[in-house]
Design an enzyme around this catalytic site. Structure first.
Site, short mmCIF file in Angstrom:
data_model
loop_
_atom_site.label_atom_id
_atom_site.label_comp_id
_atom_site.label_asym_id
_atom_site.label_seq_id
_atom_site.Cartn_x
_atom_site.Cartn_y
_atom_site.Cartn_z
N ARG A 87 -13.02 -5.26 -0.18
CA ARG A 87 -14.45 -4.96 -0.04
C ARG A 87 -15.35 -6.13 -0.41
O ARG A 87 -16.41 -6.32 0.20
CB ARG A 87 -14.79 -3.73 -0.89
CG ARG A 87 -14.17 -2.43 -0.34
CD ARG A 87 -14.18 -1.34 -1.39
NE ARG A 87 -13.39 -1.77 -2.54
CZ ARG A 87 -13.58 -1.37 -3.79
NH1 ARG A 87 -14.54 -0.52 -4.06
NH2 ARG A 87 -12.82 -1.84 -4.77
N TYR B 115 1.17 6.07 6.38
CA TYR B 115 1.30 5.97 7.84
C TYR B 115 2.78 5.92 8.22
O TYR B 115 3.65 6.02 7.35
CB TYR B 115 0.51 4.75 8.35
CG TYR B 115 -0.98 4.94 8.11
CD1 TYR B 115 -1.68 5.96 8.76
CD2 TYR B 115 -1.67 4.15 7.19
CE1 TYR B 115 -3.04 6.16 8.53
CE2 TYR B 115 -3.03 4.34 6.95
CZ TYR B 115 -3.71 5.35 7.62
OH TYR B 115 -5.04 5.57 7.38
N ARG C 124 3.68 -4.70 3.80
CA ARG C 124 2.79 -4.00 2.87
C ARG C 124 3.34 -2.61 2.59
O ARG C 124 3.74 -1.90 3.52
CB ARG C 124 1.38 -3.88 3.46
CG ARG C 124 0.38 -3.42 2.42
CD ARG C 124 -1.06 -3.42 2.90
NE ARG C 124 -1.93 -3.94 1.84
CZ ARG C 124 -3.19 -3.57 1.66
NH1 ARG C 124 -3.78 -2.73 2.49
NH2 ARG C 124 -3.90 -4.07 0.67
C1 FMN Z 1 -13.20 -0.23 5.27
C2 FMN Z 1 -11.77 -0.34 4.81
C3 FMN Z 1 -10.73 -0.27 5.74
C4 FMN Z 1 -9.39 -0.40 5.34
N1 FMN Z 1 -8.40 -0.42 6.31
C5 FMN Z 1 -7.13 -0.73 5.95
C6 FMN Z 1 -6.14 -0.99 6.94
O1 FMN Z 1 -6.38 -0.98 8.16
N2 FMN Z 1 -4.88 -1.27 6.52
C7 FMN Z 1 -4.55 -1.31 5.19
O2 FMN Z 1 -3.40 -1.56 4.85
N3 FMN Z 1 -5.49 -1.10 4.23
C8 FMN Z 1 -6.77 -0.85 4.57
N4 FMN Z 1 -7.74 -0.73 3.60
C9 FMN Z 1 -7.39 -0.99 2.17
C10 FMN Z 1 -7.65 -2.46 1.81
O3 FMN Z 1 -6.75 -3.33 2.48
C11 FMN Z 1 -7.51 -2.74 0.30
O4 FMN Z 1 -6.18 -2.52 -0.08
C12 FMN Z 1 -8.42 -1.85 -0.53
O5 FMN Z 1 -9.75 -1.88 -0.01
C13 FMN Z 1 -8.45 -2.30 -2.00
O6 FMN Z 1 -8.94 -3.61 -2.11
P1 FMN Z 1 -10.45 -3.88 -2.62
O7 FMN Z 1 -10.61 -3.08 -3.88
O8 FMN Z 1 -10.50 -5.38 -2.83
O9 FMN Z 1 -11.37 -3.40 -1.55
C14 FMN Z 1 -9.08 -0.58 3.97
C15 FMN Z 1 -10.13 -0.62 3.04
C16 FMN Z 1 -11.45 -0.52 3.43
C17 FMN Z 1 -12.54 -0.64 2.40
#
Ligand code: FMN
Length: 376
Positions: free
Chosen positions: A344, A179, A227
């Site tokens: 998640r 982004y 981040r």
């Molecule tokens: C539905 C969804 C929306 C996400 N939206 C963002 C976001 O708005 N900003 C961001 O930095 N990362 C976003 N991510 C990434 C998560 O912050 C995270 O880094 C990623 O899901 C890996 O972590 P996890 O394996 O515990 O899910 C999103 C992930 C998911 C699943």
């Protein structure tokens, strides 16, 4: 095997980082939900975040929230960090999370070129980015002019001061995943020939200016989390920094400008950041390198408690089952990070942290696609 064989106590030690006063080391990772019509978080959004705070998470990093720039992003249902009604909605979220003993910071977000050519929000406004290039290299909108950059810096600052004024405990800047801020860092999306493009130092200039401007506006004590990521939405193997030295070139000026906590976003927390290096250096993850190079409190993230990886937001995205966090606990013992963000697993199970603390990991709820599409 979902049971963790090592003690988890260390992750339940409180930590204070300036204005952030966390009861434990767990953060909810920022996750876009787009459940805020006209950019206003309603009672359902308040209830959603309250539930995670009641479930024991120490810090909630909200979904990406728009900063006040007309070309910020395409979506009318992404919450905004400006405007009376949006701020009133956020105030109720903040109060609810505080009532449950949690801390909360908004993730400030501007999509730059990823807003695309056909935004629903402010369709008459042209998309702007460092070089008018989307992540895949196709032209979109136009490159920034010098006065655009001034306005843009002000938009980030306004969002941060709004956050402070309604009681958030700090802010996180979304400088990851391709982004706007990351578009400055990446040489594919930043081909500017002025002082904001060219060398890695020059590509870091605008992100550093944003941090410095926010720091000046919010005062010394308000925590700023930053981040960043190597990977991009369309390129999981992309790299901003090819080596630890290059990572230093990016991170050290950000720290000098006022960042308090670094949040390297990886999709698997245990993956080496520079696997080509010999010995232990070749095993250290991006969080480990970030902490080693800067000494700053660092957040690790990526597949914590789940057996398959986060992929792009496609409906075919896989289900993921609970798994233990032994590797995470070993890294924590080694001092490789200070905080853990869980994504998640907290969508499917708001009580994920509580269940871990109470040794009830067999009750962790598996992650399924529907959890992405529901606000519960
Ligand atoms: C539905 C969804 C929306 C996400 N939206 C963002 C976001 O708005 N900003 C961001 O930095 N990362 C976003 N991510 C990434 C998560 O912050 C995270 O880094 C990623 O899901 C890996 O972590 P996890 O394996 O515990 O899910 C999103 C992930 C998911 C699943």
């Amino acid at each position: 095997m979902t049971e963790t064989s090592l003690p988890t106590d260390g992750l339940f030690e409180p930590i204070t980082i300036k204005s952030l006063k966390m009861r434990n080391r767990f953060a909810m990772a920022p996750m876009t939900r787009a459940f805020s019509p006209d950019g206003i978080p309603g009672d359902d959004v308040t209830a959603y975040y309250r539930r995670r705070a009641a479930g024991g998470v120490g810090l909630i990093i909200t979904e990406g929230t728009y900063v006040p720039d007309p070309a910020v992003g395409p979506d009318t249902r992404v919450p905004r960090l400006y405007g009376e009604n949006s701020l009133a909605g956020w105030k109720s979220v903040v109060d609810a999370v505080h009532e449950e003993g949690g801390q909360i910071i908004p993730q400030l977000w501007h999509l730059g070129a990823e807003r695309g050519p056909h935004p629903l929000l402010n369709p008459g406004v042209t998309t702007v980015s460092p070089s008018g290039l989307a992540l895949d290299g196709t032209p979109v909108g136009r490159p920034f002019t010098a006065s655009d950059l001034d306005e843009l810096r002000d938009a980030w600052v306004a969002a941060a001061t709004n956050a402070r004024d309604i009681g958030f405990d700090g802010v996180e800047l979304h400088g990851a995943h391709g982004y706007l801020i990351d578009q400055f860092l990446w040489d594919r999306t930043n081909v500017r020939s002025d002082s904001y493009g060219g060398s890695l130092e020059a590509r870091t200039r605008f992100p550093v200016e944003v941090v410095a401007a926010i720091r000046e506006a919010v005062g010394e004590d308000f925590a700023i989390v930053y981040r960043f990521s190597q990977w991009k939405l369309n390129a999981f193997d992309a790299r901003i920094a090819q080596s630890p030295d290059e990572l230093s070139v990016v991170l050290k000026p950000l720290v000098a400008a006022g960042v308090d906590v670094l949040h390297p976003s990886t999709r698997r927390y245990w993956e080496p950041a520079f696997a080509e290096l010999p010995g232990a250096d070749g095993e250290l993850g991006l969080a480990g390198w970030t902490k080693k190079l800067t000494g700053l409190p660092t957040i690790t993230v990526g597949s914590v408690g789940l057996d398959s990886v986060f992929t792009k937001a496609l409906p075919t995205d896989g289900a993921s089952n609970p798994t233990n966090i032994d590797r995470l606990l070993r890294q924590y013992e080694n001092g490789e990070f200070d905080l853990v963000a869980v994504g998640r697993a907290l969508l499917s199970d708001p009580e994920w942290v509580l269940k871990l603390r109470e040794g009830r990991t067999a009750e962790h709820i598996p992650y399924r696609n529907e959890h992405r599409n529901l606000l519960h």
